[in-house]
Design a protein around this motif. Structure first.
Motif, mmCIF file in Angstrom:
data_model
loop_
_atom_site.group_PDB
_atom_site.id
_atom_site.type_symbol
_atom_site.label_atom_id
_atom_site.label_comp_id
_atom_site.label_asym_id
_atom_site.label_seq_id
_atom_site.Cartn_x
_atom_site.Cartn_y
_atom_site.Cartn_z
ATOM 1 N N LYS A 148 7.536 35.426 5.776
ATOM 2 C CA LYS A 148 8.967 35.632 5.947
ATOM 3 C C LYS A 148 9.639 34.317 6.314
ATOM 4 C CE LYS A 148 8.820 40.443 7.227
ATOM 5 N NZ LYS A 148 9.166 41.460 8.184
ATOM 6 N N LEU A 149 8.951 33.525 7.127
ATOM 7 C CA LEU A 149 9.518 32.253 7.535
ATOM 8 C C LEU A 149 9.676 31.327 6.343
ATOM 9 C CD1 LEU A 149 10.425 30.491 9.889
ATOM 10 C CD2 LEU A 149 8.058 29.735 10.149
ATOM 11 N N SER A 150 8.701 31.432 5.394
ATOM 12 C CA SER A 150 8.776 30.541 4.230
ATOM 13 C C SER A 150 9.929 30.898 3.308
ATOM 14 C CB SER A 150 7.460 30.575 3.458
ATOM 15 O OG SER A 150 7.266 31.854 2.911
ATOM 16 N N ASN A 151 10.428 32.076 3.369
ATOM 17 C CA ASN A 151 11.526 32.499 2.500
ATOM 18 C C ASN A 151 12.893 32.321 3.156
ATOM 19 O OD1 ASN A 151 9.723 33.271 0.512
ATOM 20 N ND2 ASN A 151 9.532 35.345 1.313
ATOM 21 N N SER A 152 12.945 31.814 4.359
ATOM 22 C CA SER A 152 14.232 31.661 5.038
ATOM 23 C C SER A 152 15.000 30.479 4.442
ATOM 24 C CB SER A 152 14.022 31.461 6.539
ATOM 25 O OG SER A 152 13.378 30.221 6.765
ATOM 26 N N ALA A 153 16.207 30.311 4.838
ATOM 27 C CA ALA A 153 17.102 29.293 4.272
ATOM 28 C C ALA A 153 16.855 27.922 4.874
ATOM 29 C CB ALA A 153 18.540 29.718 4.489
ATOM 30 N N LEU A 154 15.739 27.739 5.528
ATOM 31 C CA LEU A 154 15.433 26.479 6.200
ATOM 32 C C LEU A 154 15.285 25.356 5.173
ATOM 33 C CD1 LEU A 154 14.730 25.232 8.969
ATOM 34 C CD2 LEU A 154 12.342 25.707 8.442
ATOM 35 N N GLY A 155 16.007 24.301 5.311
ATOM 36 C CA GLY A 155 15.867 23.117 4.475
ATOM 37 C C GLY A 155 16.515 23.208 3.113
ATOM 38 N N LYS A 156 17.393 24.108 2.839
ATOM 39 C CA LYS A 156 18.018 24.250 1.521
ATOM 40 C C LYS A 156 19.042 23.125 1.266
ATOM 41 C CE LYS A 156 16.055 28.072 0.275
ATOM 42 N NZ LYS A 156 15.053 28.139 -0.720
ATOM 43 N N GLY A 157 19.645 22.639 2.293
ATOM 44 C CA GLY A 157 20.678 21.604 2.117
ATOM 45 C C GLY A 157 20.143 20.196 2.301
ATOM 46 N N GLU A 158 18.853 20.031 2.506
ATOM 47 C CA GLU A 158 18.269 18.716 2.751
ATOM 48 C C GLU A 158 18.056 17.969 1.431
ATOM 49 O OE1 GLU A 158 17.790 17.442 5.736
ATOM 50 O OE2 GLU A 158 18.446 19.270 6.693
ATOM 51 N N THR A 159 18.007 16.648 1.501
ATOM 52 C CA THR A 159 17.772 15.803 0.325
ATOM 53 C C THR A 159 16.730 14.761 0.660
ATOM 54 O OG1 THR A 159 19.509 14.274 0.969
ATOM 55 C CG2 THR A 159 20.117 16.044 -0.549
ATOM 56 N N GLY A 160 16.089 14.223 -0.347
ATOM 57 C CA GLY A 160 15.149 13.124 -0.181
ATOM 58 C C GLY A 160 13.829 13.577 0.394
ATOM 59 N N THR A 161 13.277 12.733 1.292
ATOM 60 C CA THR A 161 11.962 13.006 1.866
ATOM 61 C C THR A 161 11.979 14.237 2.759
ATOM 62 O OG1 THR A 161 12.387 11.492 3.683
ATOM 63 C CG2 THR A 161 11.215 10.623 1.765
ATOM 64 N N MET A 162 13.119 14.456 3.390
ATOM 65 C CA MET A 162 13.218 15.644 4.253
ATOM 66 C C MET A 162 13.082 16.901 3.417
ATOM 67 S SD MET A 162 13.325 16.446 7.235
ATOM 68 C CE MET A 162 14.153 16.885 8.672
ATOM 69 N N HIS A 163 13.662 16.885 2.194
ATOM 70 C CA HIS A 163 13.563 18.041 1.309
ATOM 71 C C HIS A 163 12.104 18.273 0.890
ATOM 72 C CE1 HIS A 163 14.815 21.077 -1.506
ATOM 73 N NE2 HIS A 163 14.227 20.421 -2.521
ATOM 74 N N SER A 164 11.391 17.211 0.540
ATOM 75 C CA SER A 164 9.988 17.371 0.145
ATOM 76 C C SER A 164 9.136 17.805 1.339
ATOM 77 C CB SER A 164 9.447 16.073 -0.463
ATOM 78 O OG SER A 164 9.442 15.036 0.495
ATOM 79 N N CYS A 165 9.426 17.301 2.524
ATOM 80 C CA CYS A 165 8.702 17.747 3.732
ATOM 81 C C CYS A 165 8.931 19.238 3.988
ATOM 82 C CB CYS A 165 9.146 16.938 4.944
ATOM 83 S SG CYS A 165 8.515 15.271 4.980
ATOM 84 N N MET A 166 10.165 19.656 3.802
ATOM 85 C CA MET A 166 10.467 21.074 4.018
ATOM 86 C C MET A 166 9.776 21.929 2.971
ATOM 87 S SD MET A 166 12.044 21.213 6.730
ATOM 88 C CE MET A 166 12.719 22.797 6.889
ATOM 89 N N ASP A 167 9.662 21.461 1.731
ATOM 90 C CA ASP A 167 8.946 22.199 0.690
ATOM 91 C C ASP A 167 7.461 22.339 1.047
ATOM 92 O OD1 ASP A 167 11.209 22.597 -0.813
ATOM 93 O OD2 ASP A 167 10.833 20.902 -2.184
ATOM 94 N N VAL A 168 6.860 21.258 1.530
ATOM 95 C CA VAL A 168 5.446 21.293 1.947
ATOM 96 C C VAL A 168 5.281 22.268 3.114
ATOM 97 C CG1 VAL A 168 3.587 19.925 2.982
ATOM 98 C CG2 VAL A 168 4.923 18.977 1.092
#
Length: 125
Positions: free
Chosen positions: A1-21
Motif C-alpha cells: 500500500k505504501l508503494s502505491n501512495s503519491a509519495l515522490g510523484k512531483g520529484e525530478t532527477g535523482t530524487m525521482h529515481s531514488c523514490m522509484d527504487v
C-alpha cells in the motif's frame, strides 16, 4: 500500500529515481512478507490438521475402550443381580421348608423323611 501512495510523484532527477527504487523495494519486501506469511500459515495448518486427526483417533480409541468397559461392567452387574435374586429365592424356599418341617412334626415319619430328602416340595404339602 505504501508503494502505491503519491509519495515522490512531483520529484525530478535523482530524487525521482531514488523514490522509484524505494517504491519498488517496498513492494518487493511486501510481497516477500506475504509469501512468508502464506508459507508459515500453510505449514501451521498442515501440522494442526495432522494433530487434529491424531487427537480424533485417540479420542475414538478411548471412547471405544470405555464403551467396552462399561458394557462388561453392566453385564457383570446384571449377572450379579440374577444370582442375588436366585440366592434370595433359595433362602426363602429353605426358610419355608424349615417352617413347614417344624409345623409338620406330628405327621408320620415317612412324610418327614420325604421333606428332609427334598422329594416333596413345599407346594405339595
Amino acid at each position: 500500500k505504501l508503494s502505491n501512495s503519491a509519495l515522490g510523484k512531483g520529484e525530478t532527477g535523482t530524487m525521482h529515481s531514488c523514490m522509484d527504487v524505494f517504491i519498488r523495494e517496498t513492494d518487493e519486501t511486501g510481497q516477500i512478507a506475504l509469501s512468508c506469511a502464506k508459507a508459515l500459515n500453510d505449514d501451521v495448518a498442515t501440522y494442526l490438521s495432522v494433530f487434529k486427526d491424531e487427537q480424533r483417533e485417540t479420542r475414538k480409541e478411548s471412547e471405544d475402550c470405555m464403551r467396552r468397559t462399561i458394557r462388561a461392567k453392566k453385564t457383570s452387574y446384571e449377572q450379579m443381580q440374577r444370582c442375588k435374586t436366585a440366592y434370595e429365592r433359595a433362602c426363602t424356599e429353605a426358610e419355608k421348608s424349615s417352617e413347614m418341617l417344624k409345623q409338620n412334626m406330628g405327621q408320620p415319619q415317612k412324610r418327614l423323611d420325604q421333606l428332609k430328602r427334598g422329594d416333596v416340595t413345599v407346594n405339595q404339602i
